[in-house]
Design a protein around this motif. Structure first.
Motif, PDB file in Angstrom:
ATOM      1  N   ASN A  46       0.822  -1.213   0.000  1.00  0.00           N
ATOM      2  CA  ASN A  46       0.000   0.000   0.000  1.00  0.00           C
ATOM      3  C   ASN A  46       0.859   1.268   0.000  1.00  0.00           C
ATOM      4  O   ASN A  46       0.377   2.351   0.314  1.00  0.00           O
ATOM      5  N   THR A  77       1.303   4.274 -13.044  1.00  0.00           N
ATOM      6  CA  THR A  77       0.314   4.500 -11.988  1.00  0.00           C
ATOM      7  C   THR A  77      -1.020   3.843 -12.330  1.00  0.00           C
ATOM      8  O   THR A  77      -1.664   3.227 -11.466  1.00  0.00           O
ATOM      9  N   THR A 118      -2.785   0.974 -10.117  1.00  0.00           N
ATOM     10  CA  THR A 118      -4.113   1.283  -9.567  1.00  0.00           C
ATOM     11  C   THR A 118      -5.133   0.211  -9.943  1.00  0.00           C
ATOM     12  O   THR A 118      -6.040  -0.115  -9.156  1.00  0.00           O
ATOM     13  N   HIS A 146      -7.306  -1.994  -3.638  1.00  0.00           N
ATOM     14  CA  HIS A 146      -6.612  -1.219  -4.666  1.00  0.00           C
ATOM     15  C   HIS A 146      -5.932  -0.026  -4.009  1.00  0.00           C
ATOM     16  O   HIS A 146      -6.480   0.600  -3.096  1.00  0.00           O
ATOM     17  N   THR A 184      -3.365   3.476  -5.018  1.00  0.00           N
ATOM     18  CA  THR A 184      -2.787   4.310  -6.063  1.00  0.00           C
ATOM     19  C   THR A 184      -1.525   4.984  -5.533  1.00  0.00           C
ATOM     20  O   THR A 184      -1.587   5.732  -4.547  1.00  0.00           O
TER      21      THR A 184
END
Length: 528
Positions: free
Chosen positions: A90, A479, A483, A495, A497
């Motif tokens: 994360n 990215t 994501t 998920h 980002t």
């Protein structure tokens, strides 16, 4: 910089220069008579063995957890819920993380060790030592320094360039240098290695293939050029290696009789495809062998591939479970799915042992609740020459690849593509399709960058490359890929980002406290 400026003693253990001490301040210059290298390095064998430890022990703390926690968990190839290695899932990794410090410290230990050999070994050998042996050993040190810096610059960006640690004995605070200067050093080091290292032809005598060669340095240099988008140079260097015939695909058309899965087993250490691999040994010392068999695979009360009482610290991510197309033989040799049969892998079933097993149902695999397990580098319970030995810490001797010939072929194909939309160039297709064909897939008549990018992920999955591949494509594209990944386990979809800053790691807090210059703007490096 406390970690960078570790003790500069040359530690001599069984005629090999080993790990630079981690408990003494590097700024305390060691006495010149701390070890008499000129009397000790009196034979060719002694000089040739001086780098042995740099193929294993100096890399251990980088490889043991950090390498996979960043490059595989971070990229979305692996999943883990273990708190010591899951921060990149994360993007919460920060400078206080112990494994981040371990990875950073190990890379600087490699650089310090290489610098010792580059700067001082020539003055400490006896007259009976042949110059080509001395130069080859120094070439290995240049190779290792380049490789350590190649990881540092891709992981942290600007870092200090240190070519001789004794230059900084009285200057513990060191500026970082510009990324372009670090790449210049890497190029120069691989070029020096290519000049000094032996030419080799990798054959079936695997015991002669362990150390790097002129072709190894050229292969790594081709990869560096690719990262710099120097496509002409990357293509030229890759083609020099390809045309030399030094390396071959194991199980490819030139070496039939073996398969992709054989690459990751002990009997095939240092095979014809291996360009540079870490050479793990069970020598009775902690930190000399590989922990992959424990970290990967299956470990439950019913079935275990681990020689330890635990295992499966890392599992495959949900994102890679459907990565491979039908007929791709790499899938089963990379990922264990329920119902897969492995007839040659020894497992523990309760209190009994058996050679051959069927992967259990998804909720019985373990592996952090991934519903699958990692097969690559997992050999199973120790089983004679099929697996090689196991040490007191359940670690084993199967090598870890830093680069294989399959990757060099994909580098060549991408270099020919040279940033273009597509290519049908015959040489690019020959390289690209050789990798696909070995995997049991049909040839393509035209390839795009995305074809190569995806092929690299499939071929090199769990080998520590995908994070760096994501780092060299446009940031918005990388990215978007991350994501879209399910970075949870089989029961909970998650998920995350990344921010732009997440693509480079924080410097370790301890080092920043001792050297605040790490946080200042990088400065140009003056090369001699």
């Amino acid at each position: 910089m406390h970690t960078i400026l570790k003790s500069y003693k040359l530690v001599l253990i069984a005629v090999a220069l080993l790990v630079v001490s981690c408990d003494q301040d590097f700024t305390n210059r060691p006495p010149e008579d701390g070890i008499s290298l000129d009397s000790y390095y009196s034979t060719n064998d002694q000089v040739a063995s001086a780098t042995n430890g740099m193929y294993s022990r100096t890399w251990f703390q980088f490889h043991n957890k950090f390498f996979f926690a960043v490059a595989e968990v971070g990229s979305g190839n692996m999943y883990t819920g273990s708190s010591d290695v899951n921060a990149m899932r994360n993007f919460s990794l920060n400078g206080s993380d112990p494994e981040l410090n371990n990875g950073w410290s190990a890379l600087w230990a490699n650089i310090a060790q290489a610098n010792a050999i580059i700067n001082f070994l020539a003055d400490r050998v006896g007259p009976a030592v042949d110059d080509e042996v001395l130069q080859n050993t120094i070439g290995e040190a240049y190779f290792m320094r380049a490789t350590a810096y190649f990881y540092l610059v891709r992981l942290w960006g600007p870092v200090p360039i240190i070519e001789n640690n004794l230059d900084y004995v009285n200057k513990p605070a060191i500026n970082t240098n510009r990324v372009e200067d670090v790449y210049t050093l890497i190029e120069r080091d691989y070029q020096a290695a290519a000049e000094k290292l032996y030419d080799k032809m990798r054959g079936s005598n695997y015991s002669a293939n362990g150390h790097v060669s002129k072709g190894s340095a050229k292969s790594m240099l081709a990869k560096v050029y690719l990262y710099e988008k120097k496509y002409t140079e990357a293509r030229q260097m890759a083609e020099e290696v390809i045309n030399s015939g030094e390396f071959k695909l194991l199980g490819g058309s030139q070496l039939p009789g073996k398969t992709f899965g054989d690459l990751f087993t002990y009997p095939n250490n240092n095979n014809e495809e291996s360009i540079f691999a870490l050479q793990w040994v069970c020598d009775g010392n902690y930190g000399s062998a590989s922990n992959c068999n424990t970290q990967f695979g299956i470990s439950t009360g019913d079935v275990s591939t681990s020689n330890a009482t635990y295992g499966g610290v890392f599992g495959p991510s949900q994102d890679v479970l459907n990565l491979y197309e039908a007929g791709d033989i790499r899938r089963k040799e990379t990922i264990m799915l329920p119902g897969d049969v492995y007839p040659n892998v020894k497992v523990r079933m309760g209190t009994n042992y058996a050679v051959g097993f069927t992967v259990p149902a998804a909720d019985q695999i373990g592996g952090q609740g991934a519903g699958a397990a990692i097969k690559k580098y997992c050999q199973g319970i120790v089983n004679g020459n099929a697996t090689g030995p196991v040490d007191a810490w359940a670690m084993m001797e199967n090598n870890t690849y830093i680069m294989r010939y399959a990757e060099l072929l994909l580098i060549h194909a991408e270099a020919v593509l040279a940033g273009g939309a597509s290519t049908s160039d015959a040489s690019a297709l020959a390289s690209f399709n050789a990798v696909r064909n070995r995997a049991g897939l049909s040839s393509l008549a035209t390839i795009t960058f995305n074809d190569v990018f995806q092929e690299r992920r499939k071929e090199l999955c769990f080998e520590g490359d995908f994070w760096f591949d994501l780092g060299r494509i446009p940031r918005a594209q990388a990215t978007a890929i991350i994501t879209a990944q399910n970075r949870g386990n089989k029961d909970f979809e998650e998920h995350f980002t990344p921010d732009d800053s997440d693509f480079l790691l924080d410097y370790p807090d301890n080092d920043v406290a001792k050297n605040p210059l790490l946080l200042e703007a990088p400065v140009p490096y003056e090369f001699n």
